[in-house]
Design an enzyme around this catalytic site. Structure first.
Site, PDB file in Angstrom:
ATOM      1  N   LYS A  54      48.766   2.507 130.169  1.00  0.00           N
ATOM      2  CA  LYS A  54      48.112   2.916 128.918  1.00  0.00           C
ATOM      3  C   LYS A  54      46.790   3.655 129.205  1.00  0.00           C
ATOM      4  CE  LYS A  54      48.155   0.191 125.376  1.00  0.00           C
ATOM      5  NZ  LYS A  54      48.727   0.060 124.035  1.00  0.00           N
ATOM      6  N   GLU A  55      45.692   3.180 128.591  1.00  0.00           N
ATOM      7  CA  GLU A  55      44.431   3.914 128.752  1.00  0.00           C
ATOM      8  C   GLU A  55      43.799   3.728 130.128  1.00  0.00           C
ATOM      9  OE1 GLU A  55      45.197   2.295 125.896  1.00  0.00           O
ATOM     10  OE2 GLU A  55      44.303   3.272 124.142  1.00  0.00           O
ATOM     11  N   ARG A  64      42.250   8.463 112.032  1.00  0.00           N
ATOM     12  CA  ARG A  64      42.539   9.554 112.976  1.00  0.00           C
ATOM     13  C   ARG A  64      44.034   9.762 113.143  1.00  0.00           C
ATOM     14  NH1 ARG A  64      41.784   5.924 117.612  1.00  0.00           N
ATOM     15  NH2 ARG A  64      39.530   6.138 117.524  1.00  0.00           N
ATOM     16  N   ASP A  65      44.782   8.639 113.196  1.00  0.00           N
ATOM     17  CA  ASP A  65      46.220   8.762 113.396  1.00  0.00           C
ATOM     18  C   ASP A  65      46.847   9.544 112.251  1.00  0.00           C
ATOM     19  OD1 ASP A  65      46.236   7.329 115.742  1.00  0.00           O
ATOM     20  OD2 ASP A  65      46.577   5.407 114.770  1.00  0.00           O
ATOM     21  N   ASP A 105      40.608   4.226 122.153  1.00  0.00           N
ATOM     22  CA  ASP A 105      40.290   2.916 121.576  1.00  0.00           C
ATOM     23  C   ASP A 105      39.589   1.997 122.558  1.00  0.00           C
ATOM     24  OD1 ASP A 105      41.402   3.327 119.022  1.00  0.00           O
ATOM     25  OD2 ASP A 105      43.406   2.992 119.816  1.00  0.00           O
TER      26      ASP A 105
HETATM   27  C1  NOJ Z   1      46.556   4.314 119.869  1.00  0.00           C
HETATM   28  C2  NOJ Z   1      45.901   4.633 118.570  1.00  0.00           C
HETATM   29  O1  NOJ Z   1      46.848   4.539 117.517  1.00  0.00           O
HETATM   30  C3  NOJ Z   1      45.278   5.988 118.606  1.00  0.00           C
HETATM   31  O2  NOJ Z   1      44.570   6.185 117.439  1.00  0.00           O
HETATM   32  C4  NOJ Z   1      44.356   6.091 119.770  1.00  0.00           C
HETATM   33  O3  NOJ Z   1      43.758   7.310 119.703  1.00  0.00           O
HETATM   34  C5  NOJ Z   1      45.069   5.828 121.046  1.00  0.00           C
HETATM   35  N1  NOJ Z   1      45.608   4.511 120.963  1.00  0.00           N
HETATM   36  C6  NOJ Z   1      44.205   5.986 122.286  1.00  0.00           C
HETATM   37  O4  NOJ Z   1      43.373   4.920 122.512  1.00  0.00           O
END
Ligand code: NOJ
Length: 824
Positions: free
Chosen positions: A657-658, A381-382, A514
């Site tokens: 962060k998340e 995805r990145d 993640d």
């Molecule tokens: C970092 C990860 O590299 C990315 O792919 C992800 O979407 C984010 N964290 C969010 O969790």
């Protein structure tokens, strides 16, 4: 508090004080030879992989100053005083020691001035070469003759695999040694190696041949050396006070069962006003290779190419290589340059955000001061998102990488979580096989991975005009091949095949987030909106291809999805975030924690699933409840009490962060969503909140480099609201770039032309953009004297008036003067 400023003319960031709140870094090199360097010359280098090709050491997270690095010491032999060409590691008082660091596009120049001795060290990796150059010029600005010793140092790894070098000392210390060879130290690892004894576990060298590295000196002769680290530093000392420099003499010893090192001493004399130059060279290669390279830099014939004043001329070979580097980078960045009323916007769009997009594109999440390189491949995805950040600047490079990522898609439609650096299309194991987990440490599919292909493919096709790409055949990762069109259909099928009880796609191991492990039954609204977007794009492609059955199929899927969204996920003024396997609603407004999530709201708008009224409602709710002065939080309130098993972000401290932090990547999506509904003022407000350049004078709060995005900023629940973390390698570079280019500036290529439809703050009364569009130059002036946020009244192209905002490619000459008049 500020530690430096942008220099837009040179495309540099200039750090004027060395004691920055964190190491402020730059990247050098290419995918063959990478290097990272801070404003204090700390950092490391590697061949191809930060984990498996490490050349010099770096101790992550070491006390207050990350060490070691590419240090050059200067000793005044009259009184024994010594310092370094970068403030670290000797760290003289900044009252008497002056220093400046200029980070540029793949080069860094660090200058020092102390006791009337001036130095200027240029660090770079020549274009497409696999070694690095540290070119130092030294000038005596005093009225006396000066007797100086100069020491260049490099701490080699004993093993090229980061982990083996760092923790497996009972092994790695006994396979490495150094030799002195007149003008260089030669390091050899596994000198007695053979295929039979091959150390295949970590090393990049699978054949078991010896690995050679060198550290050499050109332009001056070596008067003494140290090939062993501890001989140079001395017992119970450190880089700040190495015994060899203190005594003024390296010990002339080499390493055998210790720590291989390169220290080269040269003794020089400088008359008043006199300057001299020398070049240290570091790389991977044997004695012949080293001698060859070093001899290239022996000549000190001068050329003056630098635009800055004074003490800045380089030898011919160095100036030629620096010009090549600048040409390489600037020619890409110059494909879009803007002049808006906001310098902070311009500095990011023209140089730093663009450059960061290329760095994430090249290095993915492999090597930084936080990532040690052990993620040995491209996260699906990145990487697919990283491509989006550079399409408008280099669509050819984008296509190559896009092809690779399509070839990392499994026949079942899902993406390989990690596309290895040595990826072999058609021959890879998949997450369904234990072999893949063994090779990559990843054993599960992510629900979102292949869905990122849709925005990337359509942006590539429209920017390049390469519609034929849709019919190009690309292998799958495991077996078979298909056209790009069929790959895309298969990506949709992957999510249609994996749905939960509400008829929405499941979240699997992760769904962009993640920390959200929804598994094979829990459903994700983020993926739902991504799937909606994918279906819309696919339907657009199908329509262009006249594929009637596919159009109908996509429309039916869209109808069904949209019905389920309305029925199960809409709460009147917000969308929920998902459903767990056992029916709990994540992100429901009745929840006591995490009751409003950012991503489903903004993705309902980006995907087109939300109608105008809904879009406005959810974006207002986000603005009112999640926005802070440093950007929008990922959700709120933070998880503190409730141990929702699928929500692993609750492990993070609240506000981080998340877990209700200001995750940076989605900030680009909020900005984009606001531009879609025409809120130019609000889009710009969000942009400014997270713009690193806008925090230039508040470095004490943000801490991170003010010229690049970090992964996350601390939210309102932490002790350090506004502090940013995890520099450089983040998807934020591309999402924010996309929101600037396609959203705020409104530069939206179409199949046979381009739309120019800005969505800007109403205070921007006019601005300019220079864009290269498929080999034509567009010199665009935007007139917004009416002060609107969005809406184009008319355009003139080379004097010809066109109503609306679309310019057909047929109207374009090689160079075009375009006026865009905004208004009703
Ligand atoms: C970092 C990860 O590299 C990315 O792919 C992800 O979407 C984010 N964290 C969010 O969790």
């Amino acid at each position: 508090m500020n530690f430096g400023h942008f220099n837009p003319v040179n495309k540099e960031y200039v750090i004027t004080r060395p004691d920055t709140p964190a190491p402020w870094c730059n990247y050098l090199g290419s995918v063959d030879y990478g290097a990272i360097i801070s404003n204090n010359a700390t950092g490391y280098s590697f061949v191809k992989s930060g984990a498996a090709g490490r050349i010099i050491r770096f101790r992550l997270n070491s006390m207050s100053n990350d060490q070691p690095g590419r240090y050059i010491y200067i000793r005044d032999n009259a009184d024994g005083d010594y310092w370094s060409g970068s403030w670290q590691p000797v760290c003289k008082s900044i009252d008497s020691y002056k220093s400046e660091c200029r980070h540029g596009t793949a080069y860094t120049i660090i200058s020092s001035s102390y006791k009337d001795i001036e130095t200027r060290t240029l660090y770079y990796v020549p274009l497409d070469k696999n070694y690095e150059v540290w070119n130092i010029r030294i000038k005596n600005s005093s009225n006396n003759k000066r007797h100086l010793s100069i020491y260049g140092t490099a701490e080699f790894t004993n093993h090229d695999h980061y982990e083996n070098d760092t923790v497996n000392l009972q092994y790695s210390q006994f396979i490495s040694k150094t030799y002195f060879k007149d003008n260089h130290i030669l390091q050899v690892i596994n000198e007695n190696g053979s295929e039979a004894s091959s150390d295949v576990e970590g090393t990049s060298n699978k054949k078991g041949d010896p690995i050679y590295r060198f550290f050499g000196l050109a332009g001056q002769s070596v008067s003494a050396f140290d090939g062993e680290r501890d001989m140079f530093i001395g017992n119970y000392r450190n880089y700040g006070n190495p015994v060899a420099v203190e005594l003024g003499k390296c010990s002339n010893t080499v390493a055998y069962n210790g720590n291989s090192f390169g220290a080269l001493q040269t003794d020089i004399e400088l008359n008043p006003g006199e300057e001299t130059e020398m070049t240290f060279l570091l790389g991977a290669g044997n004695e012949d290779f080293a001698r060859n390279i070093i001899s290239k830099y022996d000549s000190v014939e001068k050329a003056n190419i630098c635009s800055c004043e004074g003490f800045c001329n380089f030898s011919e070979v160095v100036s030629h290589e620096l010009t090549q580097l600048k040409n390489f980078w600037h020619s890409r960045l110059d494909n879009l340059q803007v002049e808006t009323p906001d310098d902070n916007f311009n500095n990011m769009l023209n140089v730093w955000n663009a450059y960061q997009c290329f760095i994430t594109f090249f290095w993915s999440r492999a090597a930084s001061f936080q990532y040690c390189g052990l993620r040995n491949g491209l996260g699906y995805r990145d990487t697919v998102q990283d491509i989006q950040g550079i399409i408008h600047l280099d669509y050819k490079a984008a296509k190559e990488r896009l092809w690779l990522m399509l070839s990392g898609q499994v026949l079942n439609g899902g993406g390989l979580p990690l596309v290895k650096f040595d990826h072999k299309p058609g021959q890879e194991a998949t997450p369904d096989e234990s072999q893949y987990a063994k090779e990559t440490g990843q054993s599960f599919y992510r629900a979102d991975d292949a869905l990122w292909l849709f925005p990337t493919v359509i942006t590539y096709i429209k920017e390049s005009g390469d519609w034929n790409f849709i019919d190009e055949k690309v292998p799958y990762a495991d077996k078979g091949e298909a056209t790009v069109y069929a790959h895309l259909k298969q990506a949709i099928q992957f999510n249609l095949d994996r749905q939960g009880s509400h008829g929405l796609p499941v979240g699997l191991f992760a769904d962009w987030n993640d920390c959200l492990r929804l598994g094979s039954k829990g459903e994700s609204l983020f993926v739902t909106f991504q799937l909606y977007y994918a279906l819309k794009i696919f339907k657009e492609f199908a329509t262009k291809k006249d594929a009637l059955a596919d159009i109908e199929w996509a429309q039916n899927c869209l109808n069904e999805l949209s019905g389920n969204i309305q029925k199960f996920a809409w709460e009147g003024d917000q969308f929920v975030r998902g459903f767990t396997e056992d029916g709990y609603t994540i992100g429901s407004k009745s929840n006591s924690e995490a009751s409003l999530w950012l991503n489903p709201q903004v993705w309902s708008v980006i995907s087109g699933a939300a109608d105008e009224k809904t879009a406005k409602t959810v974006l207002d709710k986000v603005y009112d409840n999640l926005n802070t002065k440093y950007g929008a939080m990922l959700f709120y309130p933070a998880f503190r009490e409730y141990g929702l098993p699928v929500a692993r972000m609750s492990l993070f401290n609240a506000g981080t962060k998340e877990n209700a932090g200001i995750f940076s990547q989605p900030q680009g999506w909020v900005i984009l969503a606001e531009t879609i509904i025409g809120n130019g003022n609000r889009a710009y407000e969000y942009f400014t909140e997270i713009n690193p350049a806008a925090m230039n004078d508040h470095a004490e709060i943000r801490k991170l480099e003010p010229y690049i995005h970090g992964q996350a900023t601390e939210g309102i629940d932490t002790l350090n609201h506004g502090r940013s973390h995890v520099h450089w390698l983040t998807g934020t570079a591309s999402t924010v770039m996309v929101s600037m280019v396609y959203g705020i500036l409104g530069l939206q290529p179409e199949y046979n032309g381009i739309k120019i439809n800005p969505c800007i703050p109403s205070g921007w009364k006019n601005f300019k953009m220079n864009k290269v569009f498929r080999n034509t130059v567009l010199n665009i002036t935007v007139d917004n004297s009416q002060g609107v946020e969005k809406g184009v009244h008319y355009i003139t192209v080379n004097g010809k008036r066109i109503d609306g905002c679309y310019i057909s490619a047929d109207e374009l000459k090689d160079t075009n003067e375009i006026l865009v008049v905004m208004g009703k």
